[in-house]
Write a protein that holds these residues in place. Structure first.
Motif, mmCIF file in Angstrom:
data_model
loop_
_atom_site.group_PDB
_atom_site.id
_atom_site.type_symbol
_atom_site.label_atom_id
_atom_site.label_comp_id
_atom_site.label_asym_id
_atom_site.label_seq_id
_atom_site.Cartn_x
_atom_site.Cartn_y
_atom_site.Cartn_z
ATOM 1 N N PHE A 10 112.244 133.473 85.314
ATOM 2 C CA PHE A 10 111.503 135.088 85.288
ATOM 3 C C PHE A 10 111.480 135.231 86.942
ATOM 4 O O PHE A 10 110.379 135.051 87.566
ATOM 5 C CB PHE A 10 110.207 134.816 84.778
ATOM 6 N N ALA A 11 112.535 135.188 87.716
ATOM 7 C CA ALA A 11 112.590 135.220 89.128
ATOM 8 C C ALA A 11 112.169 136.764 89.524
ATOM 9 O O ALA A 11 111.670 136.947 90.725
ATOM 10 C CB ALA A 11 114.025 135.023 89.441
ATOM 11 N N ASP A 12 112.437 137.658 88.802
ATOM 12 C CA ASP A 12 112.100 139.113 89.107
ATOM 13 C C ASP A 12 111.080 139.643 88.714
ATOM 14 O O ASP A 12 110.872 140.981 88.434
ATOM 15 C CB ASP A 12 113.612 139.923 88.792
ATOM 16 N N GLN A 13 109.899 138.984 88.472
ATOM 17 C CA GLN A 13 108.617 139.574 87.932
ATOM 18 C C GLN A 13 108.105 140.504 88.724
ATOM 19 O O GLN A 13 108.130 140.329 90.216
ATOM 20 C CB GLN A 13 107.681 138.360 87.892
ATOM 21 N N ASN A 14 107.756 141.759 88.449
ATOM 22 C CA ASN A 14 107.373 142.565 89.244
ATOM 23 C C ASN A 14 105.951 142.217 90.175
ATOM 24 O O ASN A 14 105.106 141.398 89.571
ATOM 25 C CB ASN A 14 106.648 143.818 88.292
ATOM 26 N N ALA A 15 105.937 142.633 91.051
ATOM 27 C CA ALA A 15 104.711 142.346 91.994
ATOM 28 C C ALA A 15 103.267 142.996 91.390
ATOM 29 O O ALA A 15 103.456 144.114 90.800
ATOM 30 C CB ALA A 15 104.763 142.806 93.378
ATOM 31 N N ALA A 16 102.087 142.313 91.615
ATOM 32 C CA ALA A 16 101.064 143.043 91.090
ATOM 33 C C ALA A 16 100.086 142.866 91.962
ATOM 34 O O ALA A 16 99.770 141.731 92.503
ATOM 35 C CB ALA A 16 100.568 142.502 89.568
#
Ligand code: FAD
Length: 413
Positions: free
Chosen positions: A401-407
């Motif tokens: 899951f390299a492209d998990q959105n920033a939070a």
């Protein structure tokens, strides 16, 4: 025999589990009693950031976006139309968690989940009503109403509130551990799907608060999902879903104002789907026995007020998948005791969180139908707890899951 998971039930939780097992490299087969998936059910479904994040991880978020609408906020009002409050809290979910809260319909969700399955003709079997589960020291056999049977390593019962798998477990477990009906209802529900009318805005939820009742309207991109909650004497009588909604049940709500221009009956009179059922609640004491485990509504029922029950079931699917993947990594043929330990760890990890969701949702609903108008501060306190609980949700540990959105609020897992 190579390790194979048998999933019983092709509802949102069973289908999500199938996707998660597949992505984690665990072989499975799913059996659904209905002749087709998806169903044409009469109500919509909220998906929270813990699930939209996992849909991203599974590569299904783009498909979900096409059939869902992000929620932006809520309006609370009295039956006369008097506005109590209005917020944009749902739209903050992107910034807080990196993922939206969306509303969709169950048919579309099922299609999205089915689209993720490789070789569905080999793995998804409809028209298969489970009747028996037989456990043996190294495997399980499931038998169906059509006289066929199938062998696998473990059975996961994702077969909903009146779970046959749960009934089957009870023949192996000590007396009294698995009750016939572990749930009870304190609210009756009516639900429907109607068009979007002028004055109803997609993504903007509406709650109208009465004395002992609540109406919710959740407009998605193409329709309005309607829900009525009506307080009843607590009962554990089985009142299954019925597509027939007696006129007298909704008569008292006909003139309730949802917006300045739209009453309940304006929408209800144009409905294209409807249903009624009691809203059961409860958490089963024991979630597994031998080579059998339960998941989703088969083991937990949460009031729909908070819109999280299926989300909790889907998160449970991630937790169970992660634990199975860890077991199988160095031990492709686990014993019954080893499998049982994994099931036990799965229950231990989740039951506290599940109970918290259940209590919050019920407290939220009781606060919404209070005699002297809704207890908005109490409901606000529930809402304030949600981001921290969401941020502790699981994802699939064995799936890249390299492209998990920033939070803004970091995910614990
Ligand atoms: C009005 C309403 C609104 C809701 N809104 C939300 C929401 O917004 N968000 C949310 O997260 N949750 C919501 N929920 C809760 C949500 O619907 C459930 O938690 C969810 O459907 C549970 O999914 P499941 O897959 O565990 O069970 P189910 O959806 O019940 O699916 C079980 C499947 O198993 C199959 N089955 C049953 N018996 C057998 C058998 N013997 N053999 C083979 N197959 C079998 C059934 O046909 C079915 O397909 C709502 C519930 C209601 C009633």
């Amino acid at each position: 025999m190579a390790f194979k998971v048998i999933i019983i039930g092709g509802g949102p939780v069973g289908l999500f589990l199938a996707n998660g097992l597949q992505a984690s490299g665990i072989d499975y087969v799913l059996f659904e009693k209905r002749s087709t998936i998806p169903p044409s059910t009469a109500f919509g479904i909220f998906l929270w950031p813990q699930v939209t994040r996992m849909m991203h991880q599974l590569g299904l978020l783009d498909s979900l976006r096409k059939v869902s609408h992000p929620m932006t906020g809520m309006i609370h009002s009295m039956p006369t139309g008097e506005l109590l409050s209005s917020d944009t809290n749902f739209s903050k979910s992107y910034k807080t968690h990196g993922y939206p809260v969306v509303v969709t319909d169950r048919g579309s969700l099922a299609q999205v989940l089915l689209s993720g399955i490789d070789k569905p003709e080999e793995r998804i079997h409809t028209g298969k009503q489970l009747t028996n589960v037989i456990t043996r020291p190294d495997r399980v056999t499931v038998e169906f109403a059509d006289g066929t049977s199938f062998e696998g390593s473990i059975v996961i019962g994702a077969d909903g509130i009146w779970s046959t798998v749960r009934n089957q477990i009870s023949q192996y477990a000590p007396d009294g551990l698995f009750l016939d009906n572990p749930y009870q209802a304190s609210y009756q529900g009516v639900f429907g799907r109607a068009p979007l009318l002028e004055g109803i805005t997609s993504g903007q939820g509406i709650e109208v608060h009465g004395d002992g009742w609540l109406i919710q309207a959740f407009p998605s991109q193409k329709e309005t999902h309607l829900f009525i909650y009506k307080s009843i004497k607590t009962t554990n009588e089985r009142v299954p879903f019925s597509p027939n909604v007696p006129e007298e049940l909704i008569a008292e709500f006909a003139n309730v104002r949802l917006t300045d221009n739209v009453t309940f009956k304006d929408l209800w009179n144009q409905r294209f789907a409807q249903g009624t059922a009691n809203f059961e609640e409860g958490v089963v004491e024991m979630w597994h026995w031998d080579r059998i485990a339960l998941i989703g509504d088969a083991v937990l029922k949460i009031s729909p007020k908070q819109g999280v029950a299926a989300n909790v079931g889907m998160e449970s699917a991630a937790c169970l998948t992660n634990k199975l993947a860890a077991l199988l990594q160095n031990n492709p043929k686990p014993t019954t005791q080893e499998v049982s330990k994994v099931f036990s760890a799965y229950q231990c990890e989740l039951e506290g969180k599940v109970s918290t969701w259940q209590r919050l949702s019920r407290f939220n609903l009781d606060s919404a139908v209070s005699k002297n108008g809704p207890r908005l501060e109490a409901m606000g306190a529930v809402a304030a707890r949600v981001p921290a609980i969401v941020s502790r949700s699981f994802k699939f540990e064995r799936v890249p899951f390299a492209d998990q959105n920033a939070a803004d609020m970091p995910w614990v897992h």
